[in-house]
Write a protein that holds these residues in place. Structure first.
Motif, PDB file in Angstrom:
ATOM      1  N   THR A 115      66.330  14.043  55.266  1.00 63.04           N
ATOM      2  CA  THR A 115      66.389  12.587  55.281  1.00 63.04           C
ATOM      3  C   THR A 115      65.973  12.075  56.652  1.00 63.04           C
ATOM      4  OG1 THR A 115      68.715  12.570  55.925  1.00 63.04           O
ATOM      5  CG2 THR A 115      68.242  12.510  53.573  1.00 63.04           C
ATOM      6  N   PRO A 116      65.252  10.944  56.677  1.00 63.46           N
ATOM      7  CA  PRO A 116      64.890  10.373  57.970  1.00 63.46           C
ATOM      8  C   PRO A 116      66.134   9.824  58.665  1.00 63.46           C
ATOM      9  CG  PRO A 116      64.073   9.003  56.167  1.00 63.46           C
ATOM     10  CD  PRO A 116      64.751  10.180  55.560  1.00 63.46           C
ATOM     11  N   GLN A 117      66.182  10.022  59.971  1.00 62.12           N
ATOM     12  CA  GLN A 117      67.278   9.486  60.773  1.00 62.12           C
ATOM     13  C   GLN A 117      66.637   8.965  62.056  1.00 62.12           C
ATOM     14  OE1 GLN A 117      70.331  12.290  61.863  1.00 62.12           O
ATOM     15  NE2 GLN A 117      71.855  10.683  61.928  1.00 62.12           N
ATOM     16  N   GLY A 118      66.340   7.667  62.034  1.00 62.83           N
ATOM     17  CA  GLY A 118      65.572   7.119  63.143  1.00 62.83           C
ATOM     18  C   GLY A 118      64.180   7.727  63.099  1.00 62.83           C
ATOM     19  N   GLU A 119      63.731   8.271  64.219  1.00 58.48           N
ATOM     20  CA  GLU A 119      62.416   8.909  64.266  1.00 58.48           C
ATOM     21  C   GLU A 119      62.502  10.406  63.964  1.00 58.48           C
ATOM     22  OE1 GLU A 119      60.051   7.933  67.622  1.00 58.48           O
ATOM     23  OE2 GLU A 119      60.661   5.842  67.578  1.00 58.48           O
ATOM     24  N   ALA A 120      63.708  10.898  63.822  1.00 61.52           N
ATOM     25  CA  ALA A 120      63.903  12.329  63.540  1.00 61.52           C
ATOM     26  C   ALA A 120      64.161  12.530  62.049  1.00 61.52           C
ATOM     27  CB  ALA A 120      65.075  12.860  64.353  1.00 61.52           C
ATOM     28  N   THR A 121      64.189  13.761  61.649  1.00 58.42           N
ATOM     29  CA  THR A 121      64.564  14.126  60.284  1.00 58.42           C
ATOM     30  C   THR A 121      65.784  15.024  60.385  1.00 58.42           C
ATOM     31  OG1 THR A 121      62.278  14.061  59.550  1.00 58.42           O
ATOM     32  CG2 THR A 121      63.804  15.298  58.192  1.00 58.42           C
ATOM     33  N   ARG A 122      66.746  14.772  59.516  1.00 64.11           N
ATOM     34  CA  ARG A 122      67.908  15.658  59.504  1.00 64.11           C
ATOM     35  C   ARG A 122      67.982  16.318  58.141  1.00 64.11           C
ATOM     36  NH1 ARG A 122      73.365  13.352  57.389  1.00 64.11           N
ATOM     37  NH2 ARG A 122      72.420  11.720  56.165  1.00 64.11           N
ATOM     38  N   SER A 123      68.581  17.478  58.130  1.00 63.94           N
ATOM     39  CA  SER A 123      68.739  18.236  56.897  1.00 63.94           C
ATOM     40  C   SER A 123      70.218  18.346  56.572  1.00 63.94           C
ATOM     41  CB  SER A 123      68.160  19.649  57.060  1.00 63.94           C
ATOM     42  OG  SER A 123      66.791  19.575  57.311  1.00 63.94           O
ATOM     43  N   ILE A 124      70.494  18.278  55.294  1.00 60.37           N
ATOM     44  CA  ILE A 124      71.860  18.443  54.797  1.00 60.37           C
ATOM     45  C   ILE A 124      71.764  19.238  53.500  1.00 60.37           C
ATOM     46  CG2 ILE A 124      71.803  16.191  53.618  1.00 60.37           C
ATOM     47  CD1 ILE A 124      74.819  15.917  54.275  1.00 60.37           C
ATOM     48  N   TRP A 125      72.717  20.110  53.272  1.00 59.14           N
ATOM     49  CA  TRP A 125      72.709  20.870  52.018  1.00 59.14           C
ATOM     50  C   TRP A 125      74.134  21.087  51.537  1.00 59.14           C
ATOM     51  CZ3 TRP A 125      71.042  22.945  56.627  1.00 59.14           C
ATOM     52  CH2 TRP A 125      71.772  24.008  57.148  1.00 59.14           C
ATOM     53  N   PRO A 126      74.321  21.007  50.209  1.00 62.28           N
ATOM     54  CA  PRO A 126      75.646  21.195  49.630  1.00 62.28           C
ATOM     55  C   PRO A 126      75.925  22.621  49.157  1.00 62.28           C
ATOM     56  CG  PRO A 126      74.203  20.259  47.992  1.00 62.28           C
ATOM     57  CD  PRO A 126      73.388  20.406  49.258  1.00 62.28           C
ATOM     58  N   LEU A 127      74.863  23.381  48.854  1.00 62.94           N
ATOM     59  CA  LEU A 127      75.041  24.694  48.218  1.00 62.94           C
ATOM     60  C   LEU A 127      74.192  25.761  48.892  1.00 62.94           C
ATOM     61  CD1 LEU A 127      74.563  23.674  44.456  1.00 62.94           C
ATOM     62  CD2 LEU A 127      76.725  23.793  45.724  1.00 62.94           C
ATOM     63  N   THR A 128      74.737  26.961  48.918  1.00 62.57           N
ATOM     64  CA  THR A 128      73.974  28.156  49.274  1.00 62.57           C
ATOM     65  C   THR A 128      74.154  29.144  48.126  1.00 62.57           C
ATOM     66  OG1 THR A 128      74.426  27.794  51.622  1.00 62.57           O
ATOM     67  CG2 THR A 128      73.638  29.980  50.978  1.00 62.57           C
ATOM     68  N   ILE A 129      73.044  29.621  47.609  1.00 59.66           N
ATOM     69  CA  ILE A 129      73.071  30.518  46.458  1.00 59.66           C
ATOM     70  C   ILE A 129      72.724  31.931  46.915  1.00 59.66           C
ATOM     71  CG2 ILE A 129      72.037  31.023  44.207  1.00 59.66           C
ATOM     72  CD1 ILE A 129      71.508  27.975  43.978  1.00 59.66           C
ATOM     73  N   TYR A 130      73.531  32.883  46.486  1.00 57.98           N
ATOM     74  CA  TYR A 130      73.334  34.295  46.816  1.00 57.98           C
ATOM     75  C   TYR A 130      72.961  35.047  45.539  1.00 57.98           C
ATOM     76  CZ  TYR A 130      75.577  33.045  51.177  1.00 57.98           C
ATOM     77  OH  TYR A 130      75.874  32.442  52.372  1.00 57.98           O
ATOM     78  N   PRO A 131      71.846  35.774  45.548  1.00 59.72           N
ATOM     79  CA  PRO A 131      71.396  36.473  44.342  1.00 59.72           C
ATOM     80  C   PRO A 131      72.408  37.469  43.776  1.00 59.72           C
ATOM     81  CG  PRO A 131      69.746  36.645  46.089  1.00 59.72           C
ATOM     82  CD  PRO A 131      70.945  35.973  46.670  1.00 59.72           C
ATOM     83  N   SER A 132      73.308  37.975  44.620  1.00 60.07           N
ATOM     84  CA  SER A 132      74.288  38.938  44.144  1.00 60.07           C
ATOM     85  C   SER A 132      75.300  38.323  43.186  1.00 60.07           C
ATOM     86  CB  SER A 132      75.010  39.599  45.319  1.00 60.07           C
ATOM     87  OG  SER A 132      75.671  38.613  46.098  1.00 60.07           O
ATOM     88  N   GLY A 133      75.354  36.971  43.138  1.00 60.22           N
ATOM     89  CA  GLY A 133      76.185  36.399  42.090  1.00 60.22           C
ATOM     90  C   GLY A 133      77.096  35.250  42.431  1.00 60.22           C
TER      91      GLY A 133
END
Length: 139
Positions: free
Chosen positions: A47-65
């Motif tokens: 998402t844009p935040q002023g002139e910068a971009t910030r990242s946010i994430w709710p989930l991390t998925i692991y292939p092991s399950g």
């Protein structure tokens, strides 16, 4: 990630995860990948935040399950630095069959099993919650 996912998970689970990730990209999100022996997948929103971009994430998925809900990380990122929104997210996720994130883990990184995503209803419900997450971040 995809190769590990298909190696570790039955086809219905791997396909369910792939459909969910495809829906996330359709919603305007992107995928990021870890570099460990097990390649994790981050469901990221830039998402844009002023002139910068910030990242946010709710989930991390692991292939092991497992799929980790990163409340601990969200607690440091607006608007989810508000515990009320994190609690809303927890409760919304808990409406999905097979997900039960305890209230006492609201500041940690609880997880649920990927086999939840074998069911199309669960895939759709989780995609709906990710759409809510995106709209909450964008507002």
């Amino acid at each position: 990630f995809d190769a590990q996912l298909h190696e570790y998970q039955p086809p219905d689970v791997a396909d369910g995860v792939a459909r969910l990730l495809g829906r996330w990209v359709e919603l305007g999100g992107r995928l990021g990948f870890g570099v460990g022996d097990e390649t994790s997948c981050f469901v990221i929103l830039d998402t844009p935040q002023g002139e910068a971009t910030r990242s946010i994430w709710p989930l991390t998925i692991y292939p092991s399950g497992r799929c980790e809900v990163v409340f601990q990380y969200l607690a440091r990122r607006a608007p989810f630095d508000d515990i009320v929104l994190r609690e809303q997210l927890r409760q919304r996720l808990n409406t999905i069959e097979g997900i039960d994130l305890p209230a006492e883990k609201i500041d940690l990184r609880p997880s649920f099993q990927l086999d939840v995503l074998a069911e199309p209803q669960a895939q759709a419900a989780l995609a709906d919650q990710l759409a809510w997450f995106r709209s909450t971040v964008d507002s």
